[in-house]
Design a protein around this motif. Sequence first.
Motif, PDB file in Angstrom:
ATOM      1  N   GLY A  53       3.114  28.654  71.745  1.00  0.00           N
ATOM      2  CA  GLY A  53       3.374  29.940  71.096  1.00  0.00           C
ATOM      3  C   GLY A  53       3.069  29.908  69.615  1.00  0.00           C
ATOM      4  N   THR A  54       3.296  31.060  68.952  1.00  0.00           N
ATOM      5  CA  THR A  54       3.042  31.141  67.509  1.00  0.00           C
ATOM      6  C   THR A  54       4.279  31.671  66.784  1.00  0.00           C
ATOM      7  N   LEU A  55       4.239  31.552  65.452  1.00  0.00           N
ATOM      8  CA  LEU A  55       5.357  32.014  64.620  1.00  0.00           C
ATOM      9  C   LEU A  55       4.873  33.039  63.611  1.00  0.00           C
ATOM     10  N   ALA A  56       5.794  33.923  63.226  1.00  0.00           N
ATOM     11  CA  ALA A  56       5.543  34.859  62.126  1.00  0.00           C
ATOM     12  C   ALA A  56       6.367  34.375  60.933  1.00  0.00           C
ATOM     13  N   SER A  57       5.763  34.478  59.739  1.00  0.00           N
ATOM     14  CA  SER A  57       6.471  34.044  58.522  1.00  0.00           C
ATOM     15  C   SER A  57       6.971  35.251  57.745  1.00  0.00           C
ATOM     16  N   GLU A  58       7.945  35.031  56.901  1.00  0.00           N
ATOM     17  CA  GLU A  58       8.499  36.091  56.031  1.00  0.00           C
ATOM     18  C   GLU A  58       8.711  37.379  56.823  1.00  0.00           C
ATOM     19  N   ILE A  59       9.429  37.262  57.918  1.00  0.00           N
ATOM     20  CA  ILE A  59       9.575  38.413  58.832  1.00  0.00           C
ATOM     21  C   ILE A  59      10.252  39.600  58.156  1.00  0.00           C
ATOM     22  N   GLN A  60      11.059  39.330  57.126  1.00  0.00           N
ATOM     23  CA  GLN A  60      11.758  40.426  56.438  1.00  0.00           C
ATOM     24  C   GLN A  60      10.803  41.378  55.743  1.00  0.00           C
ATOM     25  N   GLU A  61       9.552  40.954  55.598  1.00  0.00           N
ATOM     26  CA  GLU A  61       8.550  41.821  54.950  1.00  0.00           C
ATOM     27  C   GLU A  61       7.905  42.784  55.943  1.00  0.00           C
ATOM     28  N   GLN A  62       8.213  42.576  57.227  1.00  0.00           N
ATOM     29  CA  GLN A  62       7.652  43.465  58.256  1.00  0.00           C
ATOM     30  C   GLN A  62       8.468  44.760  58.308  1.00  0.00           C
ATOM     31  N   GLU A  63       7.785  45.858  58.560  1.00  0.00           N
ATOM     32  CA  GLU A  63       8.440  47.175  58.668  1.00  0.00           C
ATOM     33  C   GLU A  63       9.535  47.149  59.732  1.00  0.00           C
ATOM     34  N   GLY A  64      10.760  47.530  59.343  1.00  0.00           N
ATOM     35  CA  GLY A  64      11.832  47.678  60.322  1.00  0.00           C
ATOM     36  C   GLY A  64      12.546  46.387  60.688  1.00  0.00           C
ATOM     37  N   VAL A  65      12.103  45.271  60.079  1.00  0.00           N
ATOM     38  CA  VAL A  65      12.765  43.997  60.391  1.00  0.00           C
ATOM     39  C   VAL A  65      13.863  43.732  59.366  1.00  0.00           C
ATOM     40  N   TRP A  66      15.001  43.389  59.879  1.00  0.00           N
ATOM     41  CA  TRP A  66      16.188  43.080  59.076  1.00  0.00           C
ATOM     42  C   TRP A  66      15.927  41.838  58.224  1.00  0.00           C
ATOM     43  N   ASP A  67      16.705  41.635  57.159  1.00  0.00           N
ATOM     44  CA  ASP A  67      16.576  40.409  56.365  1.00  0.00           C
ATOM     45  C   ASP A  67      17.453  39.327  57.004  1.00  0.00           C
ATOM     46  N   HIS A  68      16.781  38.371  57.667  1.00  0.00           N
ATOM     47  CA  HIS A  68      17.492  37.315  58.402  1.00  0.00           C
ATOM     48  C   HIS A  68      17.694  36.070  57.549  1.00  0.00           C
ATOM     49  N   ARG A  69      17.278  36.141  56.281  1.00  0.00           N
ATOM     50  CA  ARG A  69      17.269  34.926  55.467  1.00  0.00           C
ATOM     51  C   ARG A  69      18.663  34.396  55.155  1.00  0.00           C
ATOM     52  N   LYS A  70      18.672  33.148  54.817  1.00  0.00           N
ATOM     53  CA  LYS A  70      19.892  32.429  54.430  1.00  0.00           C
ATOM     54  C   LYS A  70      20.528  33.096  53.204  1.00  0.00           C
ATOM     55  N   PRO A  71      21.771  33.568  53.323  1.00  0.00           N
ATOM     56  CA  PRO A  71      22.441  34.151  52.151  1.00  0.00           C
ATOM     57  C   PRO A  71      22.577  33.123  51.031  1.00  0.00           C
ATOM     58  N   GLN A  72      22.353  33.555  49.813  1.00  0.00           N
ATOM     59  CA  GLN A  72      22.486  32.644  48.656  1.00  0.00           C
ATOM     60  C   GLN A  72      23.940  32.681  48.170  1.00  0.00           C
ATOM     61  N   HIS A  73      24.659  31.620  48.433  1.00  0.00           N
ATOM     62  CA  HIS A  73      26.076  31.575  48.038  1.00  0.00           C
ATOM     63  C   HIS A  73      26.504  30.121  47.951  1.00  0.00           C
ATOM     64  N   ASP A  74      27.463  29.836  47.075  1.00  0.00           N
ATOM     65  CA  ASP A  74      27.928  28.445  46.926  1.00  0.00           C
ATOM     66  C   ASP A  74      28.796  27.996  48.100  1.00  0.00           C
ATOM     67  N   ASP A  75      29.443  28.973  48.748  1.00  0.00           N
ATOM     68  CA  ASP A  75      30.343  28.637  49.852  1.00  0.00           C
ATOM     69  C   ASP A  75      29.535  28.591  51.157  1.00  0.00           C
ATOM     70  N   ARG A  76      29.460  27.410  51.745  1.00  0.00           N
ATOM     71  CA  ARG A  76      28.640  27.232  52.958  1.00  0.00           C
ATOM     72  C   ARG A  76      29.156  28.097  54.112  1.00  0.00           C
ATOM     73  N   ASP A  77      30.460  28.351  54.151  1.00  0.00           N
ATOM     74  CA  ASP A  77      31.005  29.224  55.203  1.00  0.00           C
ATOM     75  C   ASP A  77      30.454  30.636  55.057  1.00  0.00           C
TER      76      ASP A  77
END
Length: 251
Positions: free
Chosen positions: A124-148
Amino acid sequence: MPKPIIAIPADIREFDGTHWHAAQNQYVRAALKVAGVMSFIIPAFEDGNETDALLDRVDGLLVSGSATNVHPALYGAEARDSDGPFDPARDATTLPLIRRAIERGIPLFAICRGIQELNVALGGTLASEIQEQEGVWDHRKPQHDDRDVVYSIRQDVIVAEGSCIARYLGTAGSIQVNSLHRQAISKTAPGLQVEALAEDGTIEAVSVIDAKGFAIGVQWHPEYWAETDSPSRALFEAFGDAVRAYAKSKA
Ligand SMILES: N[C@@H](CCC(=O)NCCCC(=O)O)C(=O)O
């Protein structure tokens, strides 16, 4: 019967002025505390690892998440600077392990980067930076000091009726998961079936068609809350049961 042992392929990480073969505690802890299995961390090498010799010595394979991305050349795409960071030693270690574990019927649990490696390993293949696609949610890792907070449960995914994951969870339909990724499955590999989708259509879980046993990949991180979150616990318990059954069959 002693606890069976699974393989967890390492990342190559660099700190204290040298390179390390590393796996995060959350994976080995969930394996031990919830799945009830011990872990061998497998060093990542671009050559020299003997896949079958490694798999002969374990009863399961858990392919973990990582901040690095599968190299695009492995799925026929051009590598852009934004597609990194890469870990070619991990790629070279995990893809053969995934393929042979499936062929041999060794239980396979692929998480986040792991589901992406599973898809690429089977064509199979992968898509990169999916959040840049129309209608795709931002799935990226939240930037925060608390790992929880970073691994907080914050997204609905819909588990398909009749799927392997529905069987392991005891239910299909909506569950809540965490989300820390900027890549996702684009073309699903021929040997995989989609098991869960996010509301924006992002593929969130797959299983191996006609697998000899437990063989799933999830884009979220069940390991992080495996001791306290019911769906996370159910997946790790099902993996542990499959590993024990495989170990018993070998014995
Ligand atoms: N890099 C890939 C896979 C994402 C993934 O495994 N995330 C876990 C993050 C672990 C960490 O950063 O500590 C992608 O971004 O899609």
